[in-house]
Design a protein around this motif. Structure first.
Motif, PDB file in Angstrom:
ATOM      1  N   UNK A 100      -9.432  10.551  41.482  1.00 59.59           N
ATOM      2  CA  UNK A 100      -8.645  11.612  42.121  1.00 59.59           C
ATOM      3  C   UNK A 100      -9.426  12.253  43.263  1.00 59.59           C
ATOM      4  N   UNK A 101     -10.710  12.476  43.049  1.00 58.14           N
ATOM      5  CA  UNK A 101     -11.551  13.065  44.095  1.00 58.14           C
ATOM      6  C   UNK A 101     -11.617  12.120  45.289  1.00 58.14           C
ATOM      7  N   UNK A 102     -11.768  10.826  45.023  1.00 55.40           N
ATOM      8  CA  UNK A 102     -11.822   9.849  46.117  1.00 55.40           C
ATOM      9  C   UNK A 102     -10.503   9.806  46.876  1.00 55.40           C
ATOM     10  N   UNK A 103      -9.395   9.872  46.161  1.00 54.65           N
ATOM     11  CA  UNK A 103      -8.076   9.872  46.811  1.00 54.65           C
ATOM     12  C   UNK A 103      -7.942  11.096  47.717  1.00 54.65           C
ATOM     13  N   UNK A 104      -8.386  12.233  47.234  1.00 53.47           N
ATOM     14  CA  UNK A 104      -8.324  13.440  48.066  1.00 53.47           C
ATOM     15  C   UNK A 104      -9.172  13.279  49.324  1.00 53.47           C
ATOM     16  N   UNK A 105     -10.338  12.666  49.175  1.00 55.22           N
ATOM     17  CA  UNK A 105     -11.198  12.439  50.339  1.00 55.22           C
ATOM     18  C   UNK A 105     -10.529  11.496  51.330  1.00 55.22           C
ATOM     19  N   UNK A 106      -9.861  10.479  50.827  1.00 50.95           N
ATOM     20  CA  UNK A 106      -9.156   9.538  51.701  1.00 50.95           C
ATOM     21  C   UNK A 106      -8.018  10.257  52.425  1.00 50.95           C
ATOM     22  N   UNK A 107      -7.309  11.144  51.736  1.00 51.09           N
ATOM     23  CA  UNK A 107      -6.229  11.897  52.373  1.00 51.09           C
ATOM     24  C   UNK A 107      -6.762  12.728  53.532  1.00 51.09           C
ATOM     25  N   UNK A 108      -7.923  13.324  53.344  1.00 45.34           N
ATOM     26  CA  UNK A 108      -8.532  14.118  54.419  1.00 45.34           C
ATOM     27  C   UNK A 108      -8.860  13.215  55.599  1.00 45.34           C
ATOM     28  N   UNK A 109      -9.394  12.026  55.316  1.00 42.25           N
ATOM     29  CA  UNK A 109      -9.715  11.093  56.387  1.00 42.25           C
ATOM     30  C   UNK A 109      -8.457  10.646  57.125  1.00 42.25           C
ATOM     31  N   UNK A 110      -7.391  10.386  56.386  1.00 32.23           N
ATOM     32  CA  UNK A 110      -6.128   9.980  57.011  1.00 32.23           C
ATOM     33  C   UNK A 110      -5.608  11.094  57.910  1.00 32.23           C
ATOM     34  N   UNK A 111      -5.684  12.324  57.430  1.00 32.33           N
ATOM     35  CA  UNK A 111      -5.239  13.444  58.259  1.00 32.33           C
ATOM     36  C   UNK A 111      -6.067  13.535  59.543  1.00 32.33           C
ATOM     37  N   UNK A 112      -7.372  13.316  59.422  1.00 36.39           N
ATOM     38  CA  UNK A 112      -8.238  13.364  60.607  1.00 36.39           C
ATOM     39  C   UNK A 112      -7.870  12.247  61.580  1.00 36.39           C
ATOM     40  N   UNK A 113      -7.557  11.077  61.060  1.00 38.60           N
ATOM     41  CA  UNK A 113      -7.149   9.956  61.922  1.00 38.60           C
ATOM     42  C   UNK A 113      -5.839  10.283  62.625  1.00 38.60           C
ATOM     43  N   UNK A 114      -4.905  10.902  61.903  1.00 34.14           N
ATOM     44  CA  UNK A 114      -3.631  11.286  62.525  1.00 34.14           C
ATOM     45  C   UNK A 114      -3.860  12.222  63.705  1.00 34.14           C
ATOM     46  N   UNK A 115      -4.773  13.171  63.526  1.00 31.71           N
ATOM     47  CA  UNK A 115      -5.072  14.113  64.606  1.00 31.71           C
ATOM     48  C   UNK A 115      -5.647  13.367  65.802  1.00 31.71           C
ATOM     49  N   UNK A 116      -6.552  12.422  65.535  1.00 33.51           N
ATOM     50  CA  UNK A 116      -7.156  11.655  66.635  1.00 33.51           C
ATOM     51  C   UNK A 116      -6.096  10.831  67.362  1.00 33.51           C
TER      52      UNK A 116
ATOM     53  N   UNK B  50      -2.912  11.497  67.619  1.00 34.90           N
ATOM     54  CA  UNK B  50      -2.102  12.413  68.425  1.00 34.90           C
ATOM     55  C   UNK B  50      -2.823  12.784  69.713  1.00 34.90           C
ATOM     56  N   UNK B  51      -4.137  12.997  69.616  1.00 31.66           N
ATOM     57  CA  UNK B  51      -4.903  13.352  70.815  1.00 31.66           C
ATOM     58  C   UNK B  51      -4.879  12.214  71.830  1.00 31.66           C
ATOM     59  N   UNK B  52      -5.034  10.981  71.333  1.00 34.00           N
ATOM     60  CA  UNK B  52      -5.023   9.831  72.239  1.00 34.00           C
ATOM     61  C   UNK B  52      -3.654   9.698  72.892  1.00 34.00           C
ATOM     62  N   UNK B  53      -2.601   9.859  72.108  1.00 31.10           N
ATOM     63  CA  UNK B  53      -1.243   9.766  72.664  1.00 31.10           C
ATOM     64  C   UNK B  53      -1.023  10.860  73.696  1.00 31.10           C
ATOM     65  N   UNK B  54      -1.426  12.079  73.375  1.00 31.18           N
ATOM     66  CA  UNK B  54      -1.242  13.187  74.318  1.00 31.18           C
ATOM     67  C   UNK B  54      -2.039  12.953  75.594  1.00 31.18           C
ATOM     68  N   UNK B  55      -3.255  12.438  75.446  1.00 30.21           N
ATOM     69  CA  UNK B  55      -4.076  12.164  76.626  1.00 30.21           C
ATOM     70  C   UNK B  55      -3.427  11.066  77.461  1.00 30.21           C
ATOM     71  N   UNK B  56      -2.916  10.034  76.795  1.00 35.35           N
ATOM     72  CA  UNK B  56      -2.242   8.945  77.516  1.00 35.35           C
ATOM     73  C   UNK B  56      -1.038   9.492  78.288  1.00 35.35           C
ATOM     74  N   UNK B  57      -0.251  10.331  77.607  1.00 34.94           N
ATOM     75  CA  UNK B  57       0.951  10.878  78.247  1.00 34.94           C
ATOM     76  C   UNK B  57       0.580  11.783  79.422  1.00 34.94           C
ATOM     77  N   UNK B  58      -0.477  12.525  79.317  1.00 30.58           N
ATOM     78  CA  UNK B  58      -0.846  13.432  80.406  1.00 30.58           C
ATOM     79  C   UNK B  58      -1.498  12.689  81.553  1.00 30.58           C
ATOM     80  N   UNK B  59      -2.067  11.493  81.274  1.00 29.97           N
ATOM     81  CA  UNK B  59      -2.691  10.699  82.328  1.00 29.97           C
ATOM     82  C   UNK B  59      -1.674   9.883  83.118  1.00 29.97           C
TER      83      UNK B  59
END
Length: 68
Positions: A35-51, A53-62
């Motif tokens: 369960x602890x490992x799953x929670x850690x993976x969820x945090x990593x997935x959320x961090x990847x989602x943020x990254x 979104x940043x790449x998409x936003x940067x692409x769109x603004x460029x």
């Protein structure tokens, strides 16, 4: 005689039950660790989602602006 033999069998079963309880407790600890490992993976997935979104936003603004 038979009563004594039955008592010995009951005692042996009690020992087996205690051993199974120990195994169940060990499995519970492993499940908690998973369960602890799953929670850690969820945090990593959320961090990847943020990254992403940043790449998409940067692409769109460029991109050059076009008429809408």
């Amino acid at each position: 005689m038979q009563v004594d033999a039955i008592k010995v069998q009951v005692d042996a079963i009690d020992v087996q039950v205690d051993a199974i309880k120990v195994q169940v407790d060990a499995i519970k600890v492993q499940v908690n660790a998973i369960d602890v490992q799953v929670d850690a993976i969820k945090v990593q997935v959320d961090a990847i989602k943020v990254q992403v979104k940043r790449v998409i936003c940067q692409y769109c603004s460029d991109k050059p602006k076009t008429l809408m």
